[in-house]
Write a protein that holds these residues in place. Sequence first.
Motif, PDB file in Angstrom:
ATOM      1  N   ILE A  99       0.837  -1.202   0.000  1.00 23.89           N
ATOM      2  CA  ILE A  99       0.000   0.000   0.000  1.00 23.89           C
ATOM      3  C   ILE A  99       0.871   1.250   0.000  1.00 23.89           C
ATOM      4  CG2 ILE A  99      -1.750   1.290   1.268  1.00 23.89           C
ATOM      5  CD1 ILE A  99      -2.777  -1.360   2.350  1.00 23.89           C
ATOM      6  N   PHE A 100       1.915   1.268   0.847  1.00 22.39           N
ATOM      7  CA  PHE A 100       2.823   2.414   0.844  1.00 22.39           C
ATOM      8  C   PHE A 100       3.423   2.614  -0.548  1.00 22.39           C
ATOM      9  CE2 PHE A 100       2.948   2.140   5.536  1.00 22.39           C
ATOM     10  CZ  PHE A 100       2.886   3.492   5.840  1.00 22.39           C
ATOM     11  N   ASP A 101       3.833   1.540  -1.165  1.00 22.54           N
ATOM     12  CA  ASP A 101       4.427   1.636  -2.501  1.00 22.54           C
ATOM     13  C   ASP A 101       3.406   2.145  -3.520  1.00 22.54           C
ATOM     14  OD1 ASP A 101       6.795   0.692  -1.477  1.00 22.54           O
ATOM     15  OD2 ASP A 101       6.482  -1.376  -2.130  1.00 22.54           O
ATOM     16  N   ALA A 102       2.159   1.677  -3.391  1.00 25.49           N
ATOM     17  CA  ALA A 102       1.128   2.099  -4.340  1.00 25.49           C
ATOM     18  C   ALA A 102       0.861   3.591  -4.231  1.00 25.49           C
ATOM     19  CB  ALA A 102      -0.156   1.305  -4.097  1.00 25.49           C
ATOM     20  N   PHE A 103       0.947   4.122  -3.017  1.00 26.13           N
ATOM     21  CA  PHE A 103       0.728   5.552  -2.807  1.00 26.13           C
ATOM     22  C   PHE A 103       2.030   6.357  -2.916  1.00 26.13           C
ATOM     23  CE2 PHE A 103      -3.276   4.079  -1.040  1.00 26.13           C
ATOM     24  CZ  PHE A 103      -4.155   5.097  -1.358  1.00 26.13           C
ATOM     25  N   ARG A 104       3.100   5.670  -3.255  1.00 27.33           N
ATOM     26  CA  ARG A 104       4.417   6.302  -3.406  1.00 27.33           C
ATOM     27  C   ARG A 104       4.815   7.081  -2.156  1.00 27.33           C
ATOM     28  NH1 ARG A 104       4.304   8.508  -9.726  1.00 27.33           N
ATOM     29  NH2 ARG A 104       3.877   6.443 -10.661  1.00 27.33           N
ATOM     30  N   GLN A 105       4.572   6.458  -1.017  1.00 30.19           N
ATOM     31  CA  GLN A 105       4.923   7.045   0.270  1.00 30.19           C
ATOM     32  C   GLN A 105       6.215   6.403   0.774  1.00 30.19           C
ATOM     33  OE1 GLN A 105       3.436   9.510   1.874  1.00 30.19           O
ATOM     34  NE2 GLN A 105       1.672   9.738   0.523  1.00 30.19           N
ATOM     35  N   GLN A 106       7.184   7.224   1.092  1.00 30.59           N
ATOM     36  CA  GLN A 106       8.447   6.712   1.602  1.00 30.59           C
ATOM     37  C   GLN A 106       8.331   6.344   3.069  1.00 30.59           C
ATOM     38  OE1 GLN A 106      11.105  10.035   0.553  1.00 30.59           O
ATOM     39  NE2 GLN A 106      12.148   8.599  -0.808  1.00 30.59           N
ATOM     40  N   LEU A 107       9.011   5.276   3.443  1.00 30.18           N
ATOM     41  CA  LEU A 107       9.064   4.863   4.844  1.00 30.18           C
ATOM     42  C   LEU A 107      10.309   5.483   5.462  1.00 30.18           C
ATOM     43  CD1 LEU A 107       8.033   1.133   4.418  1.00 30.18           C
ATOM     44  CD2 LEU A 107       6.726   2.891   5.610  1.00 30.18           C
ATOM     45  N   VAL A 108      10.147   6.679   5.987  1.00 30.54           N
ATOM     46  CA  VAL A 108      11.297   7.410   6.526  1.00 30.54           C
ATOM     47  C   VAL A 108      10.935   8.054   7.863  1.00 30.54           C
ATOM     48  CG1 VAL A 108      12.344   7.894   4.287  1.00 30.54           C
ATOM     49  CG2 VAL A 108      10.656   9.496   5.238  1.00 30.54           C
ATOM     50  N   ASP A 109      11.964   8.286   8.667  1.00 34.04           N
ATOM     51  CA  ASP A 109      11.840   9.048   9.910  1.00 34.04           C
ATOM     52  C   ASP A 109      12.557  10.379   9.748  1.00 34.04           C
ATOM     53  OD1 ASP A 109      10.431   7.292  11.781  1.00 34.04           O
ATOM     54  OD2 ASP A 109      12.166   5.972  11.585  1.00 34.04           O
ATOM     55  N   HIS A 110      12.152  11.339  10.582  1.00 32.14           N
ATOM     56  CA  HIS A 110      12.728  12.681  10.514  1.00 32.14           C
ATOM     57  C   HIS A 110      13.303  13.057  11.873  1.00 32.14           C
ATOM     58  CE1 HIS A 110      10.765  13.530   6.588  1.00 32.14           C
ATOM     59  NE2 HIS A 110       9.838  12.707   7.060  1.00 32.14           N
ATOM     60  N   ALA A 111      14.597  13.339  11.918  1.00 35.60           N
ATOM     61  CA  ALA A 111      15.253  13.793  13.147  1.00 35.60           C
ATOM     62  C   ALA A 111      15.879  15.154  12.878  1.00 35.60           C
ATOM     63  CB  ALA A 111      16.317  12.796  13.604  1.00 35.60           C
ATOM     64  N   ALA A 112      15.792  16.052  13.857  1.00 38.42           N
ATOM     65  CA  ALA A 112      16.349  17.394  13.710  1.00 38.42           C
ATOM     66  C   ALA A 112      16.691  17.940  15.086  1.00 38.42           C
ATOM     67  CB  ALA A 112      15.356  18.312  12.995  1.00 38.42           C
ATOM     68  N   ARG A 113      17.486  19.000  15.099  1.00 35.38           N
ATOM     69  CA  ARG A 113      17.927  19.584  16.369  1.00 35.38           C
ATOM     70  C   ARG A 113      16.854  20.505  16.941  1.00 35.38           C
ATOM     71  NH1 ARG A 113      22.683  19.344  13.341  1.00 35.38           N
ATOM     72  NH2 ARG A 113      24.349  18.145  14.360  1.00 35.38           N
ATOM     73  N   GLY A 114      16.267  20.061  18.038  1.00 30.85           N
ATOM     74  CA  GLY A 114      15.309  20.867  18.765  1.00 30.85           C
ATOM     75  C   GLY A 114      15.674  20.882  20.236  1.00 30.85           C
ATOM     76  N   ARG A 115      14.696  20.713  21.062  1.00 37.35           N
ATOM     77  CA  ARG A 115      14.910  20.760  22.516  1.00 37.35           C
ATOM     78  C   ARG A 115      15.806  19.620  22.982  1.00 37.35           C
ATOM     79  NH1 ARG A 115      11.256  19.371  27.178  1.00 37.35           N
ATOM     80  NH2 ARG A 115       9.774  18.580  25.634  1.00 37.35           N
ATOM     81  N   VAL A 116      16.753  19.937  23.858  1.00 37.95           N
ATOM     82  CA  VAL A 116      17.634  18.927  24.445  1.00 37.95           C
ATOM     83  C   VAL A 116      17.090  18.554  25.820  1.00 37.95           C
ATOM     84  CG1 VAL A 116      19.970  18.416  25.269  1.00 37.95           C
ATOM     85  CG2 VAL A 116      19.644  19.783  23.182  1.00 37.95           C
ATOM     86  N   VAL A 117      16.948  17.256  26.054  1.00 34.68           N
ATOM     87  CA  VAL A 117      16.374  16.754  27.296  1.00 34.68           C
ATOM     88  C   VAL A 117      17.382  15.851  27.993  1.00 34.68           C
ATOM     89  CG1 VAL A 117      14.507  15.389  28.322  1.00 34.68           C
ATOM     90  CG2 VAL A 117      14.045  16.856  26.339  1.00 34.68           C
ATOM     91  N   ARG A 118      17.578  16.116  29.269  1.00 28.18           N
ATOM     92  CA  ARG A 118      18.440  15.264  30.100  1.00 28.18           C
ATOM     93  C   ARG A 118      17.559  14.577  31.143  1.00 28.18           C
ATOM     94  NH1 ARG A 118      21.105  19.751  28.598  1.00 28.18           N
ATOM     95  NH2 ARG A 118      23.254  19.542  27.847  1.00 28.18           N
ATOM     96  N   PRO A 119      16.981  13.445  30.797  1.00 28.68           N
ATOM     97  CA  PRO A 119      16.007  12.820  31.694  1.00 28.68           C
ATOM     98  C   PRO A 119      16.652  12.225  32.945  1.00 28.68           C
ATOM     99  CG  PRO A 119      16.443  11.402  29.820  1.00 28.68           C
ATOM    100  CD  PRO A 119      17.165  12.687  29.550  1.00 28.68           C
ATOM    101  N   GLY A 120      15.901  12.215  34.031  1.00 27.49           N
ATOM    102  CA  GLY A 120      16.325  11.496  35.216  1.00 27.49           C
ATOM    103  C   GLY A 120      16.168  10.000  35.001  1.00 27.49           C
ATOM    104  N   VAL A 121      16.718   9.212  35.901  1.00 33.49           N
ATOM    105  CA  VAL A 121      16.684   7.756  35.780  1.00 33.49           C
ATOM    106  C   VAL A 121      15.897   7.166  36.940  1.00 33.49           C
ATOM    107  CG1 VAL A 121      18.034   5.629  35.613  1.00 33.49           C
ATOM    108  CG2 VAL A 121      18.924   7.749  34.624  1.00 33.49           C
ATOM    109  N   VAL A 122      14.928   6.322  36.614  1.00 39.93           N
ATOM    110  CA  VAL A 122      14.170   5.561  37.606  1.00 39.93           C
ATOM    111  C   VAL A 122      14.476   4.088  37.368  1.00 39.93           C
ATOM    112  CG1 VAL A 122      11.880   4.912  38.454  1.00 39.93           C
ATOM    113  CG2 VAL A 122      12.335   7.278  37.746  1.00 39.93           C
ATOM    114  N   ARG A 123      15.026   3.425  38.368  1.00 38.67           N
ATOM    115  CA  ARG A 123      15.434   2.043  38.179  1.00 38.67           C
ATOM    116  C   ARG A 123      14.240   1.099  38.255  1.00 38.67           C
ATOM    117  NH1 ARG A 123      20.014  -1.508  41.392  1.00 38.67           N
ATOM    118  NH2 ARG A 123      19.995  -3.250  39.912  1.00 38.67           N
ATOM    119  N   VAL A 124      14.220   0.093  37.364  1.00 40.51           N
ATOM    120  CA  VAL A 124      13.153  -0.911  37.348  1.00 40.51           C
ATOM    121  C   VAL A 124      13.773  -2.302  37.269  1.00 40.51           C
ATOM    122  CG1 VAL A 124      11.458   0.611  36.252  1.00 40.51           C
ATOM    123  CG2 VAL A 124      12.948  -0.805  34.814  1.00 40.51           C
TER     124      VAL A 124
END
Length: 310
Positions: free
Chosen positions: A229-254
Amino acid sequence: MTLVRLGALLAVALAAHVLAAAGAAATGEPGLLDRYAPVLVLHPAEQFAPVPVEGFIADSDLLARAPDGSWQPFAGPLALAPRASRLDQRACKAVDGPAALECYASAEAAHGAPAIVYGAVFRSKARIALQYWLFFPANVWSPTVPAGGAWQSHEGDWEAATVLLDAAGRPLTVGLSRHCGGVTRPWAKAPKRGGRPLAYVSLGSHALGFRTGVEPQERRCWPREALSIFDAFRQQLVDHAARGRVVRPGVVRVTATAPAWMRFPGTWGEDQYVAFPNNAPFRFGAGPQGPAFHTLWQRPFATPLGWRRD
């Protein structure tokens, strides 16, 4: 020996003991998890950072599949729910796709929770694996930015970063999950910030990577029918990454059994949906399971080492 000299020696011994204890804590499991927790770079259009699960649980109904196939409320705790169960966000619907983003974002923002990752430590004779699990309340992905007529949507989204160390605690490899697989780099070649691995979070899908830009998805992560279906609609299977907000998350152990929600065998969200231009969304499988039910958790060393080298 004078009392003064004895007191001085005791003070030195006490200081040495304190330093030794501090060093042991720094190289122990909590210290390792904090030291190598990933720094995350979000896409400028991303509305979610990884958050605690408690808000999503509070906003969701716990449902179990009845014999007739319908979903019915389950009155017991998450840990005792059957495998055929799911959390279903009350106010928002995955079938609405990009139009539901504001709903999910507003629901999470109401909790005001800080960004966190869930950390776990695995040890073998030769290696240590540090796993960091990221939970996002919703996954709304589109091959285009901004989202167009083609999209995928599901509630609840789990991604993970792994840092592999040698037995002495020296970092060797960084692994980042991407859909049904992941990518790795040697520690020396992985981007870092403040001595911690840097991971770019793709818009909507939250797939992790080592760089910005447009990144092709692995076609094996999609069923053959969806690919056609993706091919029929000529839709690429891609992700988009770019420089935005930087997050330094805390760590919760599990662990595999604690907190209690780690034992929940059902899915984190209702059914997922896919849509294509000028077509109504259709159901496309279930939401994701929690960390302890993933292959990465069950094979913490072999799984990331089997991911492709970036």
